[in-house]
Design a protein around this motif. Structure first.
Motif, PDB file in Angstrom:
ATOM      1  N   LEU A  34       7.408  84.455  -3.983  1.00 16.30           N
ATOM      2  CA  LEU A  34       8.184  83.273  -3.611  1.00 16.30           C
ATOM      3  C   LEU A  34       9.659  83.591  -3.387  1.00 16.30           C
ATOM      4  CD1 LEU A  34       6.661  80.608  -6.040  1.00 16.30           C
ATOM      5  CD2 LEU A  34       6.280  80.804  -3.578  1.00 16.30           C
ATOM      6  N   SER A  35      10.144  84.611  -4.067  1.00 15.46           N
ATOM      7  CA  SER A  35      11.575  84.911  -3.972  1.00 15.46           C
ATOM      8  C   SER A  35      11.970  85.466  -2.606  1.00 15.46           C
ATOM      9  CB  SER A  35      11.976  85.909  -5.064  1.00 15.46           C
ATOM     10  OG  SER A  35      11.367  87.166  -4.854  1.00 15.46           O
ATOM     11  N   LYS A  36      11.048  86.122  -1.915  1.00 16.57           N
ATOM     12  CA  LYS A  36      11.406  86.748  -0.636  1.00 16.57           C
ATOM     13  C   LYS A  36      11.779  85.734   0.450  1.00 16.57           C
ATOM     14  CE  LYS A  36       9.353  91.301  -1.108  1.00 16.57           C
ATOM     15  NZ  LYS A  36       8.523  92.350  -0.483  1.00 16.57           N
ATOM     16  N   LEU A  94      21.529  88.289  -6.611  1.00 12.27           N
ATOM     17  CA  LEU A  94      20.185  88.838  -6.803  1.00 12.27           C
ATOM     18  C   LEU A  94      19.315  88.600  -5.568  1.00 12.27           C
ATOM     19  CD1 LEU A  94      19.429  87.814 -10.499  1.00 12.27           C
ATOM     20  CD2 LEU A  94      20.273  90.000  -9.637  1.00 12.27           C
ATOM     21  N   LEU A  95      19.427  87.411  -4.991  1.00  8.94           N
ATOM     22  CA  LEU A  95      18.627  87.109  -3.803  1.00  8.94           C
ATOM     23  C   LEU A  95      19.063  87.957  -2.612  1.00  8.94           C
ATOM     24  CD1 LEU A  95      18.381  83.228  -4.128  1.00  8.94           C
ATOM     25  CD2 LEU A  95      16.520  84.875  -4.407  1.00  8.94           C
ATOM     26  N   HIS A 124      16.745  90.458  -0.375  1.00 20.91           N
ATOM     27  CA  HIS A 124      16.663  90.418   1.087  1.00 20.91           C
ATOM     28  C   HIS A 124      17.041  91.757   1.713  1.00 20.91           C
ATOM     29  CE1 HIS A 124      16.844  88.942   5.159  1.00 20.91           C
ATOM     30  NE2 HIS A 124      18.084  89.388   5.273  1.00 20.91           N
ATOM     31  N   GLU A 125      18.082  92.388   1.191  1.00 21.34           N
ATOM     32  CA  GLU A 125      18.563  93.638   1.783  1.00 21.34           C
ATOM     33  C   GLU A 125      17.619  94.808   1.519  1.00 21.34           C
ATOM     34  OE1 GLU A 125      21.148  94.171   3.756  1.00 21.34           O
ATOM     35  OE2 GLU A 125      21.700  92.053   3.775  1.00 21.34           O
ATOM     36  N   PHE A 174      12.804  82.705  -0.041  1.00 22.22           N
ATOM     37  CA  PHE A 174      14.012  82.037  -0.534  1.00 22.22           C
ATOM     38  C   PHE A 174      15.228  82.930  -0.305  1.00 22.22           C
ATOM     39  CE2 PHE A 174      16.385  80.254  -4.430  1.00 22.22           C
ATOM     40  CZ  PHE A 174      17.009  79.289  -3.647  1.00 22.22           C
ATOM     41  N   ALA A 175      15.063  84.233  -0.564  1.00 25.52           N
ATOM     42  CA  ALA A 175      16.153  85.184  -0.353  1.00 25.52           C
ATOM     43  C   ALA A 175      16.556  85.230   1.118  1.00 25.52           C
ATOM     44  CB  ALA A 175      15.729  86.571  -0.830  1.00 25.52           C
ATOM     45  N   PHE A 176      15.571  85.116   1.993  1.00 25.93           N
ATOM     46  CA  PHE A 176      15.861  85.117   3.433  1.00 25.93           C
ATOM     47  C   PHE A 176      16.721  83.912   3.812  1.00 25.93           C
ATOM     48  CE2 PHE A 176      14.625  83.671   7.732  1.00 25.93           C
ATOM     49  CZ  PHE A 176      15.146  84.736   8.460  1.00 25.93           C
ATOM     50  N   LEU A 177      16.380  82.737   3.285  1.00 20.77           N
ATOM     51  CA  LEU A 177      17.149  81.531   3.586  1.00 20.77           C
ATOM     52  C   LEU A 177      18.581  81.632   3.059  1.00 20.77           C
ATOM     53  CD1 LEU A 177      14.490  78.759   2.820  1.00 20.77           C
ATOM     54  CD2 LEU A 177      15.305  79.505   5.064  1.00 20.77           C
TER      55      LEU A 177
END
Length: 253
Positions: free
Chosen positions: A7-9, A127-128, A132-133, A11-14
């Motif tokens: 789920l974090s991926k 952290l997000l 993403h990076e 969200f990290a993109f947004l």
């Protein structure tokens, strides 16, 4: 991959899109925030003393608000500590972060209800952005430790007082609580030497994937782990250790 990592991926993109939008229009957004801060502070004691009602641009700000150290701002802070409202920011602060520096003795840093969410959001976004990076979100499925001061707070003139790291402990997002270490009981130990030993006992056999704290505290934690394990390296004690987050002071003296 666990559910949190999955789920974090997205969200990290947004969040990365939002950050890039801000970055590409940094000056415009900074000017907007600047205007909002001046407008909010115009009726405070500090705002009145420094003619916030005459500040419309950065050059006005430079003219009316000189650069000062804590000692020069201390008279305003003392008024806040004594319970006066509308001194540096509307109303009373939510917290007073207590810090002992190399100069001026104990310092109190007012933290308003408006600024507290920004502390949490900045840490979350860091952290997000890492996720993403790098594409690495696996650390979210393991245990995370935030080496910090005791979350026990005192009150002064109706304002909560404590170490900043201890204050932040009261605002850890719910979705991280199950992964978070140390336990609340150990986190409240006041004696730092005893606290580090207790943290080592509690975490040495856990799947630690993220470790965070100011460098001296982390160094002590790592040293105690090495001693407890009979000389093992941290990468061998915690083979899934993925992310180290630190700040506050330099490792070098």
């Amino acid at each position: 991959m666990g559910i949190k990592a999955a789920l974090s991926k997205p969200f990290a993109f947004l969040i990365s899109l939002q950050i890039n939008k801000l970055r590409k229009n940094a000056v415009r957004f900074q000017d907007k925030i600047f205007s909002e801060l001046i407008k909010t502070g115009v009726k405070t004691a500090f705002g009145k003393d420094h003619h916030f009602d005459e500040i419309h641009h950065y050059e006005d700000f430079k003219k009316h608000v000189p650069i000062r150290d804590y000692e020069q701002l201390k008279p305003y802070v003392d008024r806040v500590v004594n319970g006066e409202e509308n001194v540096l920011w509307p109303g009373k602060p939510l917290y007073l972060a207590k810090t002992s520096g190399t100069t001026s003795g104990v310092k109190y840093i007012p933290i308003s209800k408006d600024s507290m969410p920004e502390h949490i959001r900045a840490a979350r976004n860091a952290l997000l952005n890492y996720i993403h990076e790098t594409g690495n979100a696996s650390f979210t499925d393991g245990k995370m430790i935030f080496l910090q001061g005791s979350p026990d707070l005192q009150t002064k003139a109706g304002i909560f007082v404590g170490r900043l790291s201890g204050i932040v402990a009261h605002h850890v997002p719910k979705y991280l609580l199950k992964n978070r270490m140390p336990s609340d009981k150990i986190n409240r130990i006041e004696d730092w030497e005893a606290k580090v030993d207790a943290i080592v006992e509690e975490t040495i056999n856990e799947n630690m994937t993220l470790i965070s704290g100011i460098p001296p505290w982390c160094q002590m934690y790592f040293d105690r782990l090495t001693q407890k394990s009979g000389g093992k390296k941290i990468k061998d004690i915690f083979p899934n250790f993925k992310l180290f987050v630190y700040g506050g002071v330099n490792y070098q003296p």
